[in-house]
Write a protein that holds these residues in place. Structure first.
Motif, PDB file in Angstrom:
ATOM      1  N   LYS A   1      -7.082   3.534  14.223  1.00 35.87           N
ATOM      2  CA  LYS A   1      -6.875   3.062  12.843  1.00 35.87           C
ATOM      3  C   LYS A   1      -7.401   4.073  11.834  1.00 35.87           C
ATOM      4  O   LYS A   1      -6.782   4.350  10.811  1.00 35.87           O
ATOM      5  N   GLU A   2      -8.598   4.618  12.132  1.00 36.18           N
ATOM      6  CA  GLU A   2      -9.152   5.622  11.215  1.00 36.18           C
ATOM      7  C   GLU A   2      -8.249   6.854  11.157  1.00 36.18           C
ATOM      8  O   GLU A   2      -8.052   7.461  10.095  1.00 36.18           O
TER       9      GLU A   2
ATOM     10  N   ASP B   1      -5.257   5.937   9.019  1.00 39.86           N
ATOM     11  CA  ASP B   1      -5.648   5.888   7.592  1.00 39.86           C
ATOM     12  C   ASP B   1      -5.809   7.288   7.035  1.00 39.86           C
ATOM     13  O   ASP B   1      -5.394   7.588   5.902  1.00 39.86           O
TER      14      ASP B   1
ATOM     15  N   ARG C   1      -2.369   8.799   6.609  1.00 41.13           N
ATOM     16  CA  ARG C   1      -1.667   8.252   5.434  1.00 41.13           C
ATOM     17  C   ARG C   1      -2.275   8.795   4.143  1.00 41.13           C
ATOM     18  O   ARG C   1      -1.564   9.070   3.172  1.00 41.13           O
ATOM     19  N   LYS C   2      -3.566   8.945   4.112  1.00 37.06           N
ATOM     20  CA  LYS C   2      -4.222   9.499   2.917  1.00 37.06           C
ATOM     21  C   LYS C   2      -3.773  10.936   2.687  1.00 37.06           C
ATOM     22  O   LYS C   2      -3.486  11.347   1.561  1.00 37.06           O
TER      23      LYS C   2
ATOM     24  N   ARG D   1       0.826  -1.211   0.000  1.00 33.21           N
ATOM     25  CA  ARG D   1       0.000   0.000   0.000  1.00 33.21           C
ATOM     26  C   ARG D   1       0.857   1.256   0.000  1.00 33.21           C
ATOM     27  O   ARG D   1       0.566   2.228  -0.717  1.00 33.21           O
TER      28      ARG D   1
END
Length: 939
Positions: A674-675, A678, A681-682, A437
């Motif tokens: 986790k959200e 994420d 990272r986005k 990823r």
């Protein structure tokens, strides 16, 4: 060059050539054998001899004119063959040189050189398998000239496996280092010099760099000009002693008659003559005459200078003719009518006729080529190449070449990006979903992206299936009754998810442990029940009160009940009411305590007390169990899987509720973390390549892994940005090729806006400086073209003309000091009687996208109009119509082809314009370049 002028120059050239051929040659015949052994098969290997031999051989052959035989890592047969070849070549040579780097030994006063395949058991192997130095001296003696023997072969010890940094044999078998050889000169020879890398019986260091200390010093001094050989090797010895801090001291033995130079004064004069012969520059011939007046080449140089002077008059007119563009018919016609030299005049007339014919052909050719180029698509590389190969028009071919270069550079960049992306993708393990990823988010190559997509999708599907399997197995296990241990064991055996199996096994172990403890308690209670007897109500009640096993306690209570029933029947009905009262109170401790105090029937009172004790014990046991289970849950508050397993094993209802709430809170916390990661990272993937955006995104990140990735990307971009800015800063802004170097950087993709800003500033500063110089040169009469800010050939010629008139050499750099000097000049410098040098049409370079976006607004129309009036001779720039990458419209023919007035046109046809200041295209006075056959095509 025309036939008339060629015949004239050929005659004079023949005279000069005859003089040169008649000059004696002074080149010596030099031969050398260079050996370097390092990769030994059976003894200690060395590091540098191969490098030493290769570097010495290259210097001797390329710099000092030796015919070199060079062999590295030679076996015994190769050494013998090379020595035989060297002996044959040394016969009749003026200089014979032998160089050896590697292991060497001595035995009984004789020196030996070791081949790489030697295997030494005793001294006899050295005597018969090594190369005897007497054979080397025999080969050198074939030369009647100067013999030079150089031995860097004292690197001790090949027979001791612990020694790795020196070159002579020791090991207790043979003496240390090499023995000094007698220096004897053969009859008729000019002498011999023997150079040892170390003193006799001492060792030479192999060196930590590319070369040994001795070889490094030798290479440094061999190329020193006009240094006599004995002085040269003294310098080598000094350098070695200084480098090794006195640990190694070379020794030189010499018996050479007279002086010997690797680069003698006559050879230096010969080199200077060869240089002058290539450049055909009178200054170079004058240097030969000045620096080497006693050399035989001095006479040749004087003859050549006299030859130049004899053709000076015609040469000046021919040079003026060469300075005129072959397409400038006006100036060519004027020159043909003005030249007094018959050869130059005929050459001008021939050029006029040729230019007129060429003009007609070029007009038709350029029109056809530009039409064909305009019909091609901007990304049709094959079509552009094919069309370019067929074009004869220079302007159209140049435009096609620019388009081809841009498309090829684009293809190369895309190919490099794809190779890098594919390499990055292939470096990640096929089962590393996180790595795939991360790499996929940085890919720019479509092929790499398409290859990564199915890999990531497959791993994500696999991860999703595994997660669903784990969830299903956890739910199935949770649905099993905790008291059904066989059912729970069967459920664990059916599980495939490792995480679910681990949690289930933990719960099962807890339940099995609990069952084992309860079984032990029941066994103990049964023993106590047996010991109490079956007729003693008091003992039975006391034992039952202490029992923790419910089954045994029930048995004891049944016995007590039977005994009490008998007692009741005996005592009568008086205690029935009190017993009913106790039975009706159930588990109410407070009422039981109050009732027990007021009872008169001993049996009923004992029954109440026994029931009360039992309830108090149960309450205490339940409280302890809840406390223990609550501590267990708290110890696993950070491990969701362990926490869920502990909740399943809990028996206390309150604790179970608290555990479920704690598990839900921990699950929510992990989901939010986790959200957050994420999202970080986005955001990080969206700022790839944006240094300021990455820094801003880093400040707002809460996920530590995303922050680490952002810091790494920032460090990479900062390093790339610093390198880009350095590449711009390394360009010397005052050099004549600064604009070409900076222009080459424009097509480069910079890592940050600061580097692009540095480039734009540097380009603008150079254009400002050049424009200021052009403006002042035009004022001084040395420059006739437009002040376009480009340091082109007309500008360089104008600077050279100005310097010539000032009595200075032509400048090679356009500095602020030179511009200030020009601006301080108020009077016209260049004469006005000669025709000005016309600037060649210069097509505006294609601007890159970054410069177009940052370009300032266009100047007012009034200013542009005035500028066109003042710079009428400037060629029109091609327009930029349509999209940025669209091919420009066909370039029209140069101005001199379109607006040339016929010779017969009357002068009064239109008013004459004021004449622009003339520029004399004269060479620099200090270094004139006369016409010679080396400058004219066809000779």
């Amino acid at each position: 060059m025309t036939k008339h002028w060629k015949n004239f120059v050929l005659a004079l050239a023949s005279l000069a050539l005859a003089a040169v051929v008649a000059s004696p040659a002074f080149a010596e015949r030099r031969v050398a054998l260079v050996l370097g052994n390092a990769e030994y098969d059976h003894i200690a290997r060395l590091k540098n001899p191969v490098n030493d031999a290769k570097d010495v051989a290259e210097t001797l052959e390329k710099e000092l004119g030796f015919e070199v035989i060079a062999i590295v890592n030679a076996r015994k047969d190769q050494l013998d063959g090379a020595l035989a070849d060297f002996s044959r070549k040394a016969a009749g040579a003026d200089v014979a040189l032998f160089y050896y780097a590697g292991h060497g030994v001595q035995n009984e006063g004789k020196n030996y050189l070791l081949p790489t395949d030697i295997a030494v058991k005793d001294v006899a192997d050295v005597e018969f398998k090594a190369l005897d130095m007497d054979r080397v001296r025999l080969a050198l003696s074939k030369s009647a000239g100067v013999n030079i023997l150089i031995l860097d072969a004292c690197r001790n010890n090949p027979f001791d496996s612990l020694v790795t940094a020196s070159r002579s044999v020791d090991g207790g078998m043979l003496p240390r280092g090499l023995e000094r050889m007698a220096v004897a000169v053969n009859k008729g020879a000019k002498g011999i010099l023997v150079a040892y890398a170390a003193a006799p019986h001492e060792v030479a260091l192999d060196g930590a760099g590319r070369n040994s200390p001795f070889a490094e010093a030798l290479l440094k001094n061999l190329k020193a000009p006009e240094v006599e050989i004995r002085r040269l090797f003294n310098l080598v010895s000094d350098d070695v002693a200084r480098t090794t801090k006195g640990k190694q001291s070379p020794e030189i033995s010499s018996r050479i008659y007279g002086d010997f130079y690797f680069l003698s004064p006559d050879e230096m004069a010969e080199r200077a003559w060869q240089k002058a012969s290539k450049t055909q520059d009178p200054a170079d011939f004058r240097s030969v005459l000045t620096l080497y007046p006693t050399s035989p080449r001095a006479r040749d140089a004087q003859l050549r200078l006299d030859l130049f002077e004899s053709v000076q008059r015609c040469n000046a007119e021919q040079k003026e003719l060469e300075a005129i563009s072959p397409a400038d018919l006006t100036r060519l016609r004027a020159a043909a009518g003005r030249f007094s030299c018959d050869a130059a005049r005929k050459s001008a007339e021939a050029l006029v006729a040729k230019a007129e014919e060429k003009e007609r052909r070029e007009l038709a050719s350029c029109e056809a080529d530009n039409k064909a180029l305009g019909a091609l698509s901007e990304d049709n590389l094959a079509g552009l190449r094919a069309a370019s190969a067929k074009m004869s028009c220079p302007d159209a071919r140049r435009r096609a070449g620019d388009l081809i270069a841009r498309l090829e550079a684009k293809e190369q960049r895309e190919r490099e990006i794809c190779n890098a992306d594919l390499a990055a993708l292939h470096s990640v393990a096929r089962d590393d979903l996180f790595g795939l990823r991360a790499v996929s988010g940085r890919l720019a190559c479509r092929a790499a992206i398409e290859e990564a997509k199915p890999l990531v999708a497959a791993l994500e599907a696999k991860e999703r299936r595994e997660r669903e399997t784990c969830d299903a197995e956890r739910k199935a296990f949770a649905a099993v009754d905790p008291s059904d241990l066989p059912g729970m064991r069967a459920a664990v055996g059916r599980m495939t998810c490792a995480a679910a199996v681990e949690g289930a096994r933990f719960v099962l172990a807890r339940l099995e442990e609990k069952e084992r403890r309860e079984r032990d308690i029941c066994d103990t209670d049964r023993k106590a029940l047996g010991a109490a007897g079956v007729s003693d109500i008091g003992a039975l009640k006391s034992a039952a009160a202490k029992m923790r096993c419910e089954a045994v306690r029930n048995d004891a209570n049944l016995l007590v009940a039977e005994l009490e029933s008998k007692a009741i029947r005996i005592e009568g009905q008086s205690c029935d009411a009190e017993r009913k009262t106790v039975a009706g109170m159930g588990g109410d401790l407070a009422r039981l305590r109050a009732a027990a105090l007021g009872m008169k029937c001993d049996a009923a009172r004992d029954d109440a007390k026994g029931r009360l004790a039992k309830l108090e014990e149960q309450e205490t046991l339940a409280r302890q169990t809840c406390d223990a289970e609550r501590k267990t849950l708290q110890s696993k508050a950070d491990d969701l899987i362990a926490l869920r397993a502990a909740v399943l094993a809990t028996t206390c209802e309150d604790v179970r509720k608290d555990g479920k709430a704690l598990a839900a809170e921990l699950e929510k916390k992990q989901r939010l973390a986790k959200e957050s990661c994420d999202a970080d990272r986005k955001a990080l993937d969206g700022k790839s390549g944006d240094l300021s955006g990455l820094r801003a995104a880093l400040d707002g990140m809460s996920c530590e892994t995303a922050r680490a990735e952002a810091r790494r990307k920032i460090a990479e971009l900062e390093g790339a940005c610093a390198a880009d800015r350095k590449s711009v800063a390394d360009v010397d802004a005052t050099s004549f090729d600064a604009q070409q170097k900076l222009g080459a950087l424009r097509g480069r993709k910079f890592s940050c806006g600061d580097a692009r800003g540095d480039l734009d500033k540097a380009v603008a500063a150079i254009e400002t400086r050049v424009r200021a110089a052009q403006t002042q040169l035009k004022t001084l009469g040395c420059y006739a073209a437009a002040a376009n800010g480009k340091l082109d050939e007309p500008t360089k010629s104008a600077l050279a003309a100005y310097a010539s008139k000032k009595g200075e050499s032509a400048p090679t750099r356009l500095t602020d000091e030179l511009v200030a000097q020009l601006q301080g000049q108020t009077e016209t410098v260049c004469p006005q009687q000669a025709a000005p040098v016309a600037a060649k049409p210069v097509e505006a370079p294609v601007k890159d996208a970054a410069r177009e976006e940052a370009a300032p607004a266009a100047k007012p129309a009034k200013h542009n109009a005035r500028r066109h009036e003042e710079e009428d001779e400037e060629p029109a720039r091609p327009t930029r119509a349509g999209k940025r990458n669209q091919i420009a419209a066909p370039v029209v023919a140069p101005r001199h082809m379109r607006e040339r007035a016929p010779v017969e046109r009357p002068v009064a046809a239109r008013p004459a314009r004021p004449a622009a200041p003339a520029v004399v295209a004269a060479p620099v006075a200090a270094t004139p370049k006369p016409l010679s056959w080396s400058h004219n095509p066809g000779f």
